[in-house]
Design an enzyme around this catalytic site. Sequence first.
Site, PDB file in Angstrom:
ATOM      1  NE  ARG A 293       8.107   4.805   1.213  1.00 41.17           N
ATOM      2  CZ  ARG A 293       8.548   3.551   1.038  1.00 41.17           C
ATOM      3  NH1 ARG A 293       9.788   3.326   0.658  1.00 41.17           N
ATOM      4  NH2 ARG A 293       7.741   2.528   1.225  1.00 41.17           N
TER       5      ARG A 293
ATOM      6  CB  SER B 222       1.569   6.064   3.556  1.00 38.99           C
ATOM      7  OG  SER B 222       1.071   4.767   3.344  1.00 38.99           O
TER       8      SER B 222
ATOM      9  CD  GLU C  27       5.594   7.381   2.660  1.00 41.51           C
ATOM     10  OE1 GLU C  27       5.336   6.926   1.533  1.00 41.51           O
ATOM     11  OE2 GLU C  27       5.563   6.681   3.691  1.00 41.51           O
TER      12      GLU C  27
END
Length: 313
Positions: free
Chosen positions: A177, A227, A297
């Site tokens: 990420r 998320s 995230e």
Amino acid sequence: MSDHSIWGPLARKMAGRLSFNVPLKDLSTFGLGGPAAVLAGPETVEELAAILDLCRTGGLRYYILGAGSNILFLDEGFDGAVIRLGPGFKAIEHLGGGLIRAGAAAGGRQLLEAAAEMGLSGLECLVGIPCSVGGAVYMNAGSSEAELGQVVSRIFYLRPDGHCESALRRELDFAYRGLRNLPAGAVILGAEFQLSQGRREEIQARVRRLLAERDARQPRGLRSAGSVFKNPPGLSAGKLIDDCGFKGRRLGSALVSEIHANIIVNPGGAQSSEILELMRLIQAAVREKHGVRLEPEIKIVGRHGEVDGHETA
């Protein structure tokens, strides 16, 4: 707040694509956030360079916004310029040999569908992710099976000093990420992707199947940013949160999804402060029960820019 006078000549040139005191709640899938001092929608590299130059000379922070689907703007707003690349950065081009070039403002779904129509595979990791190409590259978007960085061949970016640069895949440091070695303040302009040739019908069928599977695991019809936390190495953030009993937990008008514990939704009327406090409660509970620190995230942006995401608690 920003001195509007320094923007006058550029604002006139951009004809409505540069505005002031714009509500950030209209720019994110969470539907939350106070005002941005400046909102700019450049259509060319020259306009983008001029915006960055004004930010630099005026001592103004700037934030590059893609689809707004992975961000929590705080209630206090952002005392800087939010830059959202316009349609001039949306082109998608097939260069031959399985190579596709896409502008940073092109939609991830648009790119995926264009590649599938050409019989090109490798972008299925973007299925069901509402994103721009630039944001997806910057975040190394993907799933547990694959990440976008695996098929990136080259990226193009603008340095804060106005110089255009490019970097090949071997020069890039994609992480979970994230893209770690992009120069500070650089703006991704586009990317090239090296894809695999396949049968169009089979690729499109696979995309439909993956989308159906993802839809079954996601809350539909409610505002969220996907998320909230990254998966710790070898673990599932959703399972850790579920084990702590947070599914369906509400704080004010912020709600942990009953379908997926790693998704917080805004069913209507939530404040970003409630989302942030719920995140802190989740982190504290998971740390106490499992000894694991959850890292957000989603990007959290307040008055002075991005908030350190390693621990909101």
